[in-house]
Design a protein around this motif. Structure first.
Motif, PDB file in Angstrom:
ATOM      1  N   THR A 160       0.715  -1.195   0.024  1.00  0.00           N
ATOM      2  CA  THR A 160      -0.033   0.001  -0.094  1.00  0.00           C
ATOM      3  C   THR A 160       0.678   1.266  -0.157  1.00  0.00           C
ATOM      4  N   SER A 161       2.191   1.189   0.150  1.00  0.00           N
ATOM      5  CA  SER A 161       2.811   2.432   0.219  1.00  0.00           C
ATOM      6  C   SER A 161       3.131   2.872  -1.121  1.00  0.00           C
ATOM      7  N   ASN A 162       2.967   1.986  -2.292  1.00  0.00           N
ATOM      8  CA  ASN A 162       3.608   2.405  -3.726  1.00  0.00           C
ATOM      9  C   ASN A 162       1.816   2.720  -4.148  1.00  0.00           C
ATOM     10  N   ALA A 163       1.994   3.897  -4.815  1.00  0.00           N
ATOM     11  CA  ALA A 163       0.607   4.236  -5.356  1.00  0.00           C
ATOM     12  C   ALA A 163       0.343   3.686  -6.673  1.00  0.00           C
ATOM     13  N   ASP A 164       1.208   2.939  -7.263  1.00  0.00           N
ATOM     14  CA  ASP A 164       0.954   2.327  -8.496  1.00  0.00           C
ATOM     15  C   ASP A 164      -0.413   1.573  -8.560  1.00  0.00           C
ATOM     16  N   TYR A 165      -0.766   0.834  -7.442  1.00  0.00           N
ATOM     17  CA  TYR A 165      -2.096   0.209  -7.474  1.00  0.00           C
ATOM     18  C   TYR A 165      -3.162   1.153  -7.815  1.00  0.00           C
ATOM     19  N   GLN A 166      -3.061   2.429  -7.498  1.00  0.00           N
ATOM     20  CA  GLN A 166      -4.122   3.154  -7.564  1.00  0.00           C
ATOM     21  C   GLN A 166      -4.411   3.447  -9.211  1.00  0.00           C
ATOM     22  N   ASN A 167      -3.099   3.628  -9.848  1.00  0.00           N
ATOM     23  CA  ASN A 167      -3.403   3.930 -11.371  1.00  0.00           C
ATOM     24  C   ASN A 167      -3.843   2.403 -11.968  1.00  0.00           C
ATOM     25  N   LYS A 168      -3.516   1.411 -11.651  1.00  0.00           N
ATOM     26  CA  LYS A 168      -4.046   0.020 -12.004  1.00  0.00           C
ATOM     27  C   LYS A 168      -5.402   0.100 -11.847  1.00  0.00           C
ATOM     28  N   VAL A 169      -5.993   0.318 -10.639  1.00  0.00           N
ATOM     29  CA  VAL A 169      -7.241   0.185 -10.406  1.00  0.00           C
ATOM     30  C   VAL A 169      -8.120   1.312 -11.312  1.00  0.00           C
ATOM     31  N   ASP A 170      -7.612   2.528 -11.623  1.00  0.00           N
ATOM     32  CA  ASP A 170      -8.242   3.380 -12.411  1.00  0.00           C
ATOM     33  C   ASP A 170      -8.423   3.137 -13.620  1.00  0.00           C
ATOM     34  N   GLU A 171      -7.437   2.384 -14.340  1.00  0.00           N
ATOM     35  CA  GLU A 171      -7.204   1.800 -15.776  1.00  0.00           C
ATOM     36  C   GLU A 171      -8.270   0.454 -15.793  1.00  0.00           C
ATOM     37  N   PHE A 172      -8.098  -0.267 -14.881  1.00  0.00           N
ATOM     38  CA  PHE A 172      -9.160  -1.340 -14.874  1.00  0.00           C
ATOM     39  C   PHE A 172     -10.521  -0.835 -14.917  1.00  0.00           C
ATOM     40  N   GLU A 173     -11.033   0.170 -14.006  1.00  0.00           N
ATOM     41  CA  GLU A 173     -12.392   0.688 -14.130  1.00  0.00           C
ATOM     42  C   GLU A 173     -12.587   1.146 -15.217  1.00  0.00           C
ATOM     43  N   LYS A 174     -11.785   1.941 -16.205  1.00  0.00           N
ATOM     44  CA  LYS A 174     -11.998   2.388 -17.499  1.00  0.00           C
ATOM     45  C   LYS A 174     -12.304   1.162 -18.445  1.00  0.00           C
ATOM     46  N   LEU A 175     -11.681   0.224 -18.349  1.00  0.00           N
ATOM     47  CA  LEU A 175     -11.927  -0.927 -19.381  1.00  0.00           C
ATOM     48  C   LEU A 175     -13.085  -1.873 -19.007  1.00  0.00           C
ATOM     49  N   PHE A 176     -13.203  -2.067 -17.643  1.00  0.00           N
ATOM     50  CA  PHE A 176     -14.036  -3.260 -17.420  1.00  0.00           C
ATOM     51  C   PHE A 176     -15.410  -3.015 -16.501  1.00  0.00           C
ATOM     52  N   LEU A 177     -15.359  -1.759 -16.135  1.00  0.00           N
ATOM     53  CA  LEU A 177     -16.799  -1.147 -15.642  1.00  0.00           C
ATOM     54  C   LEU A 177     -17.597  -0.284 -16.306  1.00  0.00           C
ATOM     55  N   GLU A 178     -18.773  -0.280 -16.080  1.00  0.00           N
ATOM     56  CA  GLU A 178     -19.932   0.692 -16.907  1.00  0.00           C
ATOM     57  C   GLU A 178     -20.749   0.931 -15.924  1.00  0.00           C
ATOM     58  N   ASN A 179     -20.521   2.474 -15.510  1.00  0.00           N
ATOM     59  CA  ASN A 179     -21.617   2.814 -14.304  1.00  0.00           C
ATOM     60  C   ASN A 179     -21.330   2.236 -13.077  1.00  0.00           C
ATOM     61  N   GLU A 180     -20.194   2.010 -12.725  1.00  0.00           N
ATOM     62  CA  GLU A 180     -19.619   1.383 -11.654  1.00  0.00           C
ATOM     63  C   GLU A 180     -20.174  -0.304 -11.232  1.00  0.00           C
ATOM     64  N   LYS A 181     -20.476  -0.828 -12.466  1.00  0.00           N
ATOM     65  CA  LYS A 181     -20.773  -2.035 -12.472  1.00  0.00           C
ATOM     66  C   LYS A 181     -20.140  -3.045 -13.297  1.00  0.00           C
ATOM     67  N   PRO A 182     -19.660  -4.085 -13.232  1.00  0.00           N
ATOM     68  CA  PRO A 182     -18.924  -4.858 -14.028  1.00  0.00           C
ATOM     69  C   PRO A 182     -19.427  -4.985 -15.794  1.00  0.00           C
ATOM     70  N   LYS A 183     -18.893  -4.777 -16.753  1.00  0.00           N
ATOM     71  CA  LYS A 183     -19.367  -4.879 -17.921  1.00  0.00           C
ATOM     72  C   LYS A 183     -19.270  -6.336 -18.235  1.00  0.00           C
ATOM     73  N   THR A 184     -20.401  -6.792 -19.057  1.00  0.00           N
ATOM     74  CA  THR A 184     -20.458  -8.088 -19.470  1.00  0.00           C
ATOM     75  C   THR A 184     -20.041  -8.480 -20.904  1.00  0.00           C
ATOM     76  N   PHE A 185     -19.091  -9.197 -21.124  1.00  0.00           N
ATOM     77  CA  PHE A 185     -18.524  -9.165 -22.656  1.00  0.00           C
ATOM     78  C   PHE A 185     -19.197 -10.696 -23.147  1.00  0.00           C
ATOM     79  N   GLU A 186     -19.696 -10.677 -23.906  1.00  0.00           N
ATOM     80  CA  GLU A 186     -20.116 -12.107 -24.593  1.00  0.00           C
ATOM     81  C   GLU A 186     -19.189 -12.519 -25.627  1.00  0.00           C
ATOM     82  N   TYR A 187     -18.964 -13.913 -25.791  1.00  0.00           N
ATOM     83  CA  TYR A 187     -18.116 -14.603 -26.635  1.00  0.00           C
ATOM     84  C   TYR A 187     -18.428 -15.941 -26.698  1.00  0.00           C
ATOM     85  N   LYS A 188     -18.817 -16.730 -27.934  1.00  0.00           N
ATOM     86  CA  LYS A 188     -19.197 -17.756 -28.077  1.00  0.00           C
ATOM     87  C   LYS A 188     -19.990 -18.328 -26.992  1.00  0.00           C
TER      88      LYS A 188
END
Length: 87
Positions: A22-50
């Protein structure tokens, strides 16, 4: 870093697990980018494949998470994680 793939029926969950301090702030950047890619309106996006419904989750692991702000607290691994396997 670890990646888990969990399949139940047609639900497929990919979980990124990242040991962090927790002393390293890199985790904050990782979470922020994760949210941009995989969340929508603060809820997990569902991707469909086969005919699979795919969601993504991020869990961070550290021994001391007392200094983590509320925004990031939900991403730290806890005992309630993986409960969906119980059904």
């Amino acid at each position: 870093d670890f990646i888990f793939w969990i399949k139940k029926g047609n639900e497929y969950k990919i979980i990124f697990v990242d040991p962090k301090g927790t002393s390293n702030a890199d985790y904050q950047n990782k979470v922020d980018e994760f949210e941009k890619l995989f969340l929508e309106n603060e809820k997990p996006k569902t991707f469909e494949y086969k005919k699979l419904e795919i969601t993504f989750d991020l869990k961070l692991v550290a021994q001391d998470v007392n200094s983590v702000s509320d925004k990031y607290e939900k991403y730290w691994f806890g005992n309630e994680d993986f409960n969906f396997l119980q059904n």
